[in-house]
Design a protein around this motif. Sequence first.
Motif, PDB file in Angstrom:
ATOM      1  N   GLU A 142     -14.206   8.307 -13.668  1.00  0.00           N
ATOM      2  CA  GLU A 142     -14.210   7.690 -14.548  1.00  0.00           C
ATOM      3  C   GLU A 142     -13.570   8.761 -15.907  1.00  0.00           C
ATOM      4  N   PHE A 143     -12.908   7.983 -17.242  1.00  0.00           N
ATOM      5  CA  PHE A 143     -12.815   8.203 -18.117  1.00  0.00           C
ATOM      6  C   PHE A 143     -12.286   7.246 -19.192  1.00  0.00           C
ATOM      7  N   PRO A 144     -14.073   6.628 -18.862  1.00  0.00           N
ATOM      8  CA  PRO A 144     -13.358   5.533 -20.600  1.00  0.00           C
ATOM      9  C   PRO A 144     -12.762   5.864 -21.762  1.00  0.00           C
ATOM     10  N   ALA A 145     -11.767   5.404 -22.469  1.00  0.00           N
ATOM     11  CA  ALA A 145     -11.139   5.630 -24.192  1.00  0.00           C
ATOM     12  C   ALA A 145     -12.326   6.716 -24.469  1.00  0.00           C
ATOM     13  N   VAL A 166      -6.000   7.556 -15.914  1.00  0.00           N
ATOM     14  CA  VAL A 166      -5.106   7.578 -16.784  1.00  0.00           C
ATOM     15  C   VAL A 166      -5.329   6.815 -18.331  1.00  0.00           C
ATOM     16  N   ARG A 167      -5.700   5.042 -17.430  1.00  0.00           N
ATOM     17  CA  ARG A 167      -5.090   4.462 -18.474  1.00  0.00           C
ATOM     18  C   ARG A 167      -6.803   4.640 -19.655  1.00  0.00           C
ATOM     19  N   GLY A 168      -7.677   4.854 -19.259  1.00  0.00           N
ATOM     20  CA  GLY A 168      -8.698   5.408 -20.219  1.00  0.00           C
ATOM     21  C   GLY A 168      -8.484   6.839 -21.099  1.00  0.00           C
ATOM     22  N   VAL A 169      -7.568   7.886 -20.177  1.00  0.00           N
ATOM     23  CA  VAL A 169      -6.477   9.062 -21.383  1.00  0.00           C
ATOM     24  C   VAL A 169      -5.953   8.116 -22.242  1.00  0.00           C
ATOM     25  N   ALA A 170      -4.498   7.246 -21.816  1.00  0.00           N
ATOM     26  CA  ALA A 170      -4.123   6.295 -22.182  1.00  0.00           C
ATOM     27  C   ALA A 170      -4.848   6.329 -23.896  1.00  0.00           C
ATOM     28  N   ASP A 192      -2.914   5.411  -7.882  1.00  0.00           N
ATOM     29  CA  ASP A 192      -2.775   3.677  -8.018  1.00  0.00           C
ATOM     30  C   ASP A 192      -2.021   3.785  -9.610  1.00  0.00           C
ATOM     31  N   THR A 193      -1.099   4.400 -10.204  1.00  0.00           N
ATOM     32  CA  THR A 193      -1.293   4.833 -11.578  1.00  0.00           C
ATOM     33  C   THR A 193       0.587   4.174 -11.290  1.00  0.00           C
TER      34      THR A 193
END
Length: 313
Positions: A142-145, A166-170, A192-193
């Motif tokens: 997991e990588f929450p913002a 990926v969305r969390g990193v972004a 699934d990016t």
Amino acid sequence: MTISRHLEHFHGLPVHDFGEPGEGRELPDAAAVAWRLAVEEWDAEESWPQLFARFAATVDLPRVRALIVGTWGESFENGPGPVREALLAERERLSGLRALFLGDITFEECEISWIVQEDATALLTAFPALEEFGVRGGTSLEFPAVTHPALRRLTIETGGVDAAVVRGVAASELPALEHLDLWLGSSWYGADTTVEDLGPFLDGSRWPRLTHLALRNSEIQDDIAAALATAPVVARLHTLDLSMGTLGDAGATALLAGQPLTHLTRLDLHHHYLTEEVQERLRTALTPAGVEVDLGEPETADEDGDRYVAVAE
């Protein structure tokens, strides 16, 4: 391709394995090396927290600059929670820590897509002075913002990463970030990016200091290359890395037809599915301008026309 060797350098330092009890070796200066701590996958004589406690009692902990976490036990069954807790318990003494890598594990120890991870940002938040952070393994990752003012290099190596990571990193606030390396992986192992998920990396608005962008080891490498052909971020990069994936002629041709790439220092496309003709077009267009173009490890699609990323299982 598999990951068959441990890190040998990290954060500009040679790696030194903190040894078994009673080895009697003279230890290097605490700040002169990146320390690697790992226990056996099975039948370890001590747990990772016990190993770290011995390390903390032996080495001048405030002077440790870089730390690498190898196997922490049965990494295919259990995440690094005990590792996290051990590090957090000593975070005040780890005042000099500037680089941390979580999961320096080879395929013989545990395949990359079997490595169980967790919320990686817990350690980032705990160590606000970190300048470099890396993690290997995508299961349960997991990588929450997150907001982190000091981080300059972020690496996430997986055989298949959930788009939520990926969305969390972004969405993260990383104003010092200069180097981003994402291994997106194979759908067989959870990747699934979409290109849309990568939009914040491509539009150039997120991280003003970013100069090294690696979006690699991906099944959608052609689509990523096509998006980068007009992406504003490319103009300020010195390194663009689309290696280890399924890049074919369509993606490379889109790159060549897009914005100029002659300002790059390096274009890394190794492990690709390009024809000789397109490879030569890339060399002709970029090499005279001084761009280092890596076209090593050419691959061939199988009899069904399928292409494969370099690192999956």
